[in-house]
Scaffold this motif. Structure first.
Motif, short mmCIF file in Angstrom:
data_model
loop_
_atom_site.label_atom_id
_atom_site.label_comp_id
_atom_site.label_asym_id
_atom_site.label_seq_id
_atom_site.Cartn_x
_atom_site.Cartn_y
_atom_site.Cartn_z
N HIS A 139 5.25 0.83 2.85
CA HIS A 139 5.08 -0.44 3.15
C HIS A 139 5.49 -1.69 2.53
O HIS A 139 6.01 -2.51 2.84
CB HIS A 139 3.62 -0.79 3.91
N THR A 140 5.26 -1.58 1.33
CA THR A 140 5.58 -2.56 0.03
C THR A 140 7.21 -2.67 0.04
O THR A 140 7.95 -3.71 0.14
CB THR A 140 4.89 -2.23 -1.11
N LEU A 141 7.75 -1.57 0.14
CA LEU A 141 9.36 -1.51 0.06
C LEU A 141 9.89 -2.05 1.44
O LEU A 141 11.09 -2.62 1.18
CB LEU A 141 9.73 -0.05 0.04
N ALA A 178 0.74 6.60 -0.82
CA ALA A 178 2.37 6.66 -0.62
C ALA A 178 2.73 5.69 0.78
O ALA A 178 3.75 5.04 0.75
CB ALA A 178 2.88 8.06 -0.29
N VAL A 179 1.90 5.64 1.55
CA VAL A 179 2.27 4.94 2.87
C VAL A 179 2.10 3.43 2.11
O VAL A 179 3.06 2.46 2.50
CB VAL A 179 0.99 5.08 3.82
N ALA A 180 1.01 3.12 1.31
CA ALA A 180 1.21 1.49 0.69
C ALA A 180 2.41 1.30 0.22
O ALA A 180 3.16 0.20 0.42
CB ALA A 180 0.18 1.47 -0.06
N ILE A 212 12.57 3.22 5.00
CA ILE A 212 12.58 2.79 6.61
C ILE A 212 12.48 4.02 7.44
O ILE A 212 11.47 4.09 8.27
CB ILE A 212 13.66 1.82 6.79
N ILE A 213 13.21 4.61 7.08
CA ILE A 213 13.02 6.21 8.04
C ILE A 213 11.50 6.84 7.67
O ILE A 213 10.83 7.06 8.87
CB ILE A 213 14.27 7.07 7.62
N ILE A 214 11.17 6.92 6.50
CA ILE A 214 9.90 7.51 6.38
C ILE A 214 8.87 6.55 6.97
O ILE A 214 7.73 7.20 7.65
CB ILE A 214 9.71 7.65 4.87
#
Length: 186
Positions: free
Chosen positions: A142-144, A137-139, A120-122
């Protein structure tokens, strides 16, 4: 062994184990969260964890949507890590199988909560730096975080374009982590 050397060795053992456990937890969580396994990072997670998970999966089948082989590998690695850390500190003789097992489960749950908080912080930082940008990495981030943040977004609407749901989610996940620390027996 001098205390400072023991502390440094314990730090190294714990750091390496936690990094690998984070990857194992990602392997466990990403299918539940609907990750795209064509993503190169998801492929790397599978490649890193397959040597220890796949042989065990031949013996231990999944239970429903739970990858029991991954759970068992994570449990074993965390258990062995705790034993090694206790041996380094010289207090292994004070621990029982049950106390180590309980602490192992609690540590894995705390690591899972930490994983979500870090993600969440990232995600928040990435939204400031590169809003709308895409890379593998962004995908994964977002999935997490999507399923964690979704309930909070229904409760807390954006205020002037500012989404406060990550802040509330981090506060609640951290509070849950504090509660989990109370269940540790070592």
């Amino acid at each position: 062994m001098p205390d400072n050397l023991a502390a440094a060795l314990a730090f190294i053992v714990n750091a390496i184990a936690q990094l690998y456990l984070f990857v194992l937890l990602l392997r466990l969580l990403l299918p539940w969260l609907g990750a795209d396994f064509r993503n190169p990072i998801a492929q790397a997670i599978l490649k890193i964890t397959s040597p220890v998970v796949v042989p065990l999966r031949r013996v231990i089948p999944p239970v429903g949507r739970i990858d029991t082989a991954t759970v068992l590998v994570a449990f074993i690695i965390q258990y062995v890590t705790i034993v090694v850390l206790l041996m380094i500190k010289g207090i292994y003789s004070l621990a029982t199988f049950q106390s180590i097992a309980v602490t192992t489960v609690v540590n894995l749950l705390i690591l899972t909560l930490n994983l979500f908080v870090f993600a969440i912080i990232i995600r928040v930082v990435l939204s400031w730096i590169s809003p709308g940008g895409y890379n593998p990495a962004v995908a994964i981030i977002h999935t997490l975080t999507d399923r964690i943040l979704l309930p909070f977004r229904y409760i807390i609407p954006p205020l002037g374009g500012l989404d406060l749901s990550p802040l509330v989610a981090i506060i609640l996940l951290t509070a849950l982590r504090i509660v989990m620390y109370g269940f540790k027996t070592l």
